[in-house]
Enzyme design. Structure first.
Site, PDB file in Angstrom:
ATOM      1  N   GLU A  77       0.823  -1.202   0.000  1.00  0.00           N
ATOM      2  CA  GLU A  77       0.000   0.000   0.000  1.00  0.00           C
ATOM      3  C   GLU A  77       0.859   1.254   0.000  1.00  0.00           C
ATOM      4  O   GLU A  77       1.943   1.274   0.574  1.00  0.00           O
ATOM      5  CB  GLU A  77      -0.880   0.053   1.251  1.00  0.00           C
ATOM      6  CG  GLU A  77      -1.950  -0.984   1.310  1.00  0.00           C
ATOM      7  CD  GLU A  77      -2.729  -0.898   2.617  1.00  0.00           C
ATOM      8  OE1 GLU A  77      -2.655   0.160   3.287  1.00  0.00           O
ATOM      9  OE2 GLU A  77      -3.378  -1.878   2.976  1.00  0.00           O
ATOM     10  N   CYS A  90      -3.359   1.593   8.250  1.00  0.00           N
ATOM     11  CA  CYS A  90      -2.205   1.091   7.507  1.00  0.00           C
ATOM     12  C   CYS A  90      -2.282  -0.429   7.383  1.00  0.00           C
ATOM     13  O   CYS A  90      -2.400  -1.140   8.374  1.00  0.00           O
ATOM     14  CB  CYS A  90      -0.922   1.503   8.230  1.00  0.00           C
ATOM     15  SG  CYS A  90       0.575   0.999   7.387  1.00  0.00           S
TER      16      CYS A  90
END
EC number: 2.1.1.192
Length: 389
Positions: free
Chosen positions: A114, A363
């Protein structure tokens, strides 16, 4: 990050090394400018050719060697034989109402990472990932739901910045990535050499020229690496994920504290401050009725008293993770009370502004959710084939 893993059994087998994969070529982004010059000279070219290539990569931001119109076909062939440009494939883009953009990228070996773009009042800030998975052991974090699979190469870290910048280049609005935070999946100092190479590449005045004061590296507290980093001469900002003001509490939510307790951590931080004369930021995630008591705030104020003039504390609202449902976000009242105790003690602190709350904000969450969907799809397809026999 916890030991929980959502991998299927076939994924647990020993993975092939990246460099051993058939057809694999490293990204040219992994070379520093000096290394690119050396490589060009070794392959029969003048130094200025490397400078031209560097300009094509970082100023004109081409995505293939063929776009380099002032480079000979023979040399382009050599480049193609040895390197790729950007090794990442864009899988998913999620854009929030507040302008935050979350990217899911696929690496050459099929692994997922990511990257997040945040719009700040001072410009565009990109949060990059440095590892596939994480072994640090924070019990509240989505990043550690998958154990560390491998380190990212320097080229793969740089490539995240380049693809985010391409996203805005393609829109034609002239916006430029101005700030970088190394706070994505993984522990940057557990991938020390590649992260250092990445920092020097994006900071290079002849390339992206992102100022050192606009770059922040966050560590969970690898004390020896903090000391080593102090001596590197890179003037970037350092952030430390603290999240608790005493050893008992910190060890219960961050496994790394068992190896590097607060005494060792703060010895390293004090060395860093003395060596660099630079401020350290402490990240403190607010977990409801876990680490957000007024007495925790007083402990935190006492812990940082010695370095108060060169430290700063970010209080971070928790983004809930379904796999860690025993944690919840501190109420606004508890955050305000915690903040007030710090301010009364003269602590420089702020409650961090949230970004991307309407997308997979935590996250590692987008990656984790995508992997779940991919597995569910694979199971469904396998089941359908079985029933069709």
């Amino acid at each position: 990050m916890s030991e929980v893993t959502t991998q299927s059994k076939p994924e647990r087998r020993k993975r092939q090394k990246l460099e051993d994969m058939e057809g694999y070529k490293p990204s040219i982004y992994g070379l520093t400018r000096d290394e690119l010059i050396d490589w060009a000279v070794e392959h029969g070219e003048k130094k200025f050719r490397a400078t031209q290539i560097w300009d094509w990569l970082y100023k004109k931001r081409v995505q293939s060697f063929e776009e380099m119109t002032n480079i000979s076909k023979d040399f382009i062939a050599k480049l193609n034989d040895n390197f790729c440009v950007n090794p990442l494939k864009q899988r998913i883009v999620q854009e929030s109402k507040d302008g935050t953009v979350k990217y899911l990228f696929e690496l050459p070996d099929g692994m997922l990472i990511e990257t997040v773009l945040m719009r700040q009042h001072y410009g565009l800030s990109v949060c990059v990932t440095t590892q596939v998975g994480c072994n640090i052991g924070c019990t509240f974090c989505a990043s550690g739901l998958i154990k560390k699979q491998r380190d990212l190469t320097a080229g793969e870290i740089v490539a995240q910045i380049m693809l985010v910048q391409k996203y805005f280049d393609d829109r034609g609005d002239g916006e430029r990535v101005s700030h970088v935070v190394v706070m994505g999946i993984g522990e940057p100092f557990d991938n020390y050499d590649n992260v250092l190479r990445f920092l020097r590449t994006i900071n290079n005045d002849n390339g992206l020229a992102i100022g050192a004061r606009h770059i922040t590296v966050s560590t969970s507290g690898l004390a020896p690496k903090i000391k080593e980093f102090a001596n590197e001469g890179v003037q970037v900002n350092l952030a430390v994920s603290l999240h608790a003001p005493n050893n008992d509490l910190r060890s219960s939510i961050m496994r790394i504290n068992r190896s590097f307790p607060l005494e060792k951590l703060f010895e390293a931080i004090e060395y860093y401050i003395q060596t660099t004369n630079r401020r350290v930021t402490f990240e403190y995630i607010m977990l409801n009725e876990v680490n957000d008591h007024p007495e925790n705030a007083q402990e935190l104020a006492d812990l940082t008293k010695k370095i108060r003039k060169l430290s700063y504390i970010n209080l971070i609202p928790y983004n809930p993770v379904s796999e860690h449902d025993h944690y919840s976000r501190s109420t606004k009242e508890r955050v305000a009370a915690f903040y007030d105790v710090l301010k009364k003690n003269g602590v420089n602190c702020v409650v961090r502004q949230e970004h991307g709350t309407d997308i997979d904000a935590a996250c590692g969450q987008l990656r984790s959710n995508t992997m779940k969907r991919d597995r569910q799809k694979a199971v469904a397809e396998a089941s359908g084939k079985s029933e069709g026999k």
